[in-house]
Each structure stands twice: as C-alpha cells, then as structure tokens.
Scaffold this motif. Structure first.
Motif, PDB file in Angstrom:
ATOM      1  N   ILE A   5      41.501  36.961  49.106  1.00  0.00           N
ATOM      2  CA  ILE A   5      42.646  36.601  48.161  1.00  0.00           C
ATOM      3  C   ILE A   5      42.567  35.136  47.587  1.00  0.00           C
ATOM      4  N   ARG A   6      41.892  35.229  46.311  1.00  0.00           N
ATOM      5  CA  ARG A   6      41.265  33.743  45.977  1.00  0.00           C
ATOM      6  C   ARG A   6      41.817  33.402  44.689  1.00  0.00           C
ATOM      7  N   ILE A  22      42.293  39.691  43.892  1.00  0.00           N
ATOM      8  CA  ILE A  22      41.673  40.119  45.003  1.00  0.00           C
ATOM      9  C   ILE A  22      40.302  40.540  44.647  1.00  0.00           C
ATOM     10  N   ALA A  23      39.281  39.904  45.489  1.00  0.00           N
ATOM     11  CA  ALA A  23      37.716  40.134  45.190  1.00  0.00           C
ATOM     12  C   ALA A  23      37.057  40.122  46.528  1.00  0.00           C
ATOM     13  N   GLU A  57      51.656  41.905  50.034  1.00  0.00           N
ATOM     14  CA  GLU A  57      51.911  42.377  51.074  1.00  0.00           C
ATOM     15  C   GLU A  57      51.098  43.357  51.466  1.00  0.00           C
ATOM     16  N   TYR A  58      50.737  44.480  50.683  1.00  0.00           N
ATOM     17  CA  TYR A  58      49.801  45.432  50.802  1.00  0.00           C
ATOM     18  C   TYR A  58      48.528  44.930  51.286  1.00  0.00           C
ATOM     19  N   TRP A  59      47.927  43.894  50.408  1.00  0.00           N
ATOM     20  CA  TRP A  59      46.719  43.468  50.617  1.00  0.00           C
ATOM     21  C   TRP A  59      46.450  42.820  51.954  1.00  0.00           C
ATOM     22  N   PRO A  66      43.632  35.379  52.709  1.00  0.00           N
ATOM     23  CA  PRO A  66      43.659  34.359  51.729  1.00  0.00           C
ATOM     24  C   PRO A  66      42.632  33.174  52.121  1.00  0.00           C
ATOM     25  N   THR A  67      42.104  32.480  50.994  1.00  0.00           N
ATOM     26  CA  THR A  67      41.610  31.334  51.243  1.00  0.00           C
ATOM     27  C   THR A  67      42.517  30.323  51.486  1.00  0.00           C
TER      28      THR A  67
END
Length: 102
Positions: A5-6, A22-23, A57-59, A66-67
């Motif tokens: 997540i960035r 999301i990448a 929340e899902y991811w 996350p960064t």
C-alpha cells in the motif's frame, strides 16, 4: 508477488496530490497499480486524507504491507487503532471462559 500500500504522486508542480494505491512492490512509483483506495492532499490540512476503509481493511487482511509514509497516514486517520482494537477484542472473546448458568 509482494503487494504494498503506497503513494502515487499526481497534481501540478508545487501542489502535490497523492493517491493511496495497492501496487506490486516491483512496479515503479507512478506505474501500474491494482486498486486506488484513497487520496492524500497535504495542503488541505485536517481534511487531507480520504480513504475507502472497507478496502483498506480487506487488503491489510489479505497481507498487503503499507509503506512507512502510508502507515503514518493510516495512523492519523485512525485505521490502525480500530484494527488493533478489533483484533484485541476478538482475541479476548476467544479466551473468555463462559460462566456456568445457575
């Protein structure tokens, strides 16, 4: 495939606007992404962060990391605190002992 997540920078020169995406961790900063889950506009002050909380929340449940910068933004938005409290409540509920009925 490691998913992050960035931030993805957009906006004009000297007026930045970032999308929280999301990448794949191997993709370039402004390159391919999987999904947009919010945006961050640092010049707005208090209303700087807009998030789709259900998708965050899902991811995070799926395993996206996350960064550091996004983690601080999620902390400011209260996402990490609510996630921690929900996980703690579930853990306490699982360890609770039922009282015998009289």
């Amino acid at each position: 495939m490691a998913v992050k997540i960035r931030l993805r920078r957009e906006g004009r020169k000297k007026t930045p606007m970032y999308r929280i995406v999301i990448a794949d961790s191997r993709a370039p900063r402004d390159g391919r992404f999987i999904e947009i889950i919010g945006q961050y506009q640092p010049q707005l002050g208090e209303n700087a962060i807009n998030l789709k909380l259900d998708r965050v929340e899902y991811w995070m449940n799926v395993g996206a990391l996350p960064t550091d910068t996004v983690r601080s933004l999620l902390r400011r938005a209260g996402v990490l605190k609510s996630r921690h409290e929900a996980r703690l409540a579930a853990k306490l509920q699982a360890n609770a002992v039922a009282l015998p009925e009289a």
